[in-house]
Design an enzyme around this catalytic site. Structure first.
Site, PDB file in Angstrom:
ATOM      1  N   SER A 116      42.561  45.923  24.308  1.00 43.23           N
ATOM      2  CA  SER A 116      42.642  45.927  25.770  1.00 43.23           C
ATOM      3  C   SER A 116      43.700  44.979  26.319  1.00 43.23           C
ATOM      4  O   SER A 116      44.081  45.090  27.484  1.00 43.23           O
ATOM      5  CB  SER A 116      41.282  45.578  26.379  1.00 43.23           C
ATOM      6  OG  SER A 116      40.943  44.239  26.105  1.00 43.23           O
ATOM      7  N   LYS A 122      40.520  38.683  29.266  1.00 45.86           N
ATOM      8  CA  LYS A 122      41.279  39.460  30.246  1.00 45.86           C
ATOM      9  C   LYS A 122      42.204  38.512  31.010  1.00 45.86           C
ATOM     10  O   LYS A 122      42.152  37.303  30.863  1.00 45.86           O
ATOM     11  CB  LYS A 122      40.348  40.163  31.243  1.00 45.86           C
ATOM     12  CG  LYS A 122      39.263  41.038  30.642  1.00 45.86           C
ATOM     13  CD  LYS A 122      39.789  42.297  29.973  1.00 45.86           C
ATOM     14  CE  LYS A 122      38.639  43.141  29.405  1.00 45.86           C
ATOM     15  NZ  LYS A 122      39.148  44.280  28.593  1.00 45.86           N
TER      16      LYS A 122
END
Length: 251
Positions: free
Chosen positions: A68, A140
């Site tokens: 990701s 993230k």
């Protein structure tokens, strides 16, 4: 009168002295051995205590299990995370952060380890000798902080933060800033987090219907990524892309 043969008595005396010397050497070796073991134990325990303190308050290593955050991070990378932010230091837009799953972000996978493997791995992770596995942690990038309004997208397909369009050099080549349209105001004390590989990232956009509207509480943040430790050919420091958010006004 008896006659003493010096040649016969000398070897016997020498053997007695050798035996006595051997006993003395063995007696002296025992304290030295115990002293060496004690010093070794002190060094090992001190190193483990220091490792736990460093892992708890300063830095901790984490293992990257998914794509990701490509191409910033690859699957299998080991990342060193600074625990000084949040805390003495602030978390800023553009930082890459590790955080605890606020609930429902991670797919729960069955633990296939046996009890011995699980106990050993947890013990080595606790003292900082193994990187933290991503059992309940995610990584993230911070796009918005408390009070920010984050939107997708402007006429050119770029994200907007507080009405200002941003260019994101960290995105994986070929992916768009977002294929999902949204407009959110980040609650105070929360962060809006997105992966750099936007087409393969279950991030804040995927949880718009959750409490908090997809924003993650600051208290869930473990720290900010500082550098890639492993593999060596990926070794690099993380730098905040300050220019990306330089024109964004405070909310």
């Amino acid at each position: 009168m008896a006659v003493t043969n010096d040649d016969e008595t000398a070897p016997a005396d020498g053997r007695r002295r050798d035996r006595a010397r051997g006993r003395g050497d063995r007696a002296g070796a025992q304290p030295r051995k115990r002293g060496w073991l004690r010093e070794t134990a002190i060094v090992v325990v001190s190193a483990l205590v220091l490792s736990v303190i460093i892992k708890t308050f300063l830095v901790q290593a984490f293992f990257i299990p998914s794509g990701s955050m490509e191409d910033t991070l690859a699957v299998g990378d080991r990342v060193l995370v600074s625990k000084l932010a949040p805390g003495p230091l602030d978390v800023h837009r553009g930082d890459v952060v590790v955080f605890v799953d606020p609930g429902g972000w991670l797919e729960q996978k069955p633990d296939t380890r046996n009890a011995v493997q699980r106990g050993l791995e947890e013990a080595l992770t606790f003292v900082g000798l193994l990187p933290q596995n991503a059992g309940e942690h995610l990584i993230k990038r911070v796009i918005g902080v408390g009070g920010d309004t984050v939107e997708c997208c402007d006429a050119d397909g770029r994200l907007m933060v507080n009405g200002v369009s941003i260019d994101e050099p960290y995105l994986k080549p070929g992916v768009s800033p977002s294929e999902t349209e949204f407009s959110v105001t980040v609650p105070e004390g929360h962060l809006w987090l997105m992966g750099d590989n936007r087409s393969n990232s279950q991030d804040s956009r995927s949880h718009l219907g959750d409490p908090g509207g997809g924003a993650v509480p600051m208290e869930n943040v473990v720290g900010t990524a500082a550098l890639i430790l492993w593999p060596f050919d990926h070794w690099s420091l993380f730098r905040n892309p300050g220019d990306t958010f330089a024109e964004v006004p405070e909310p």
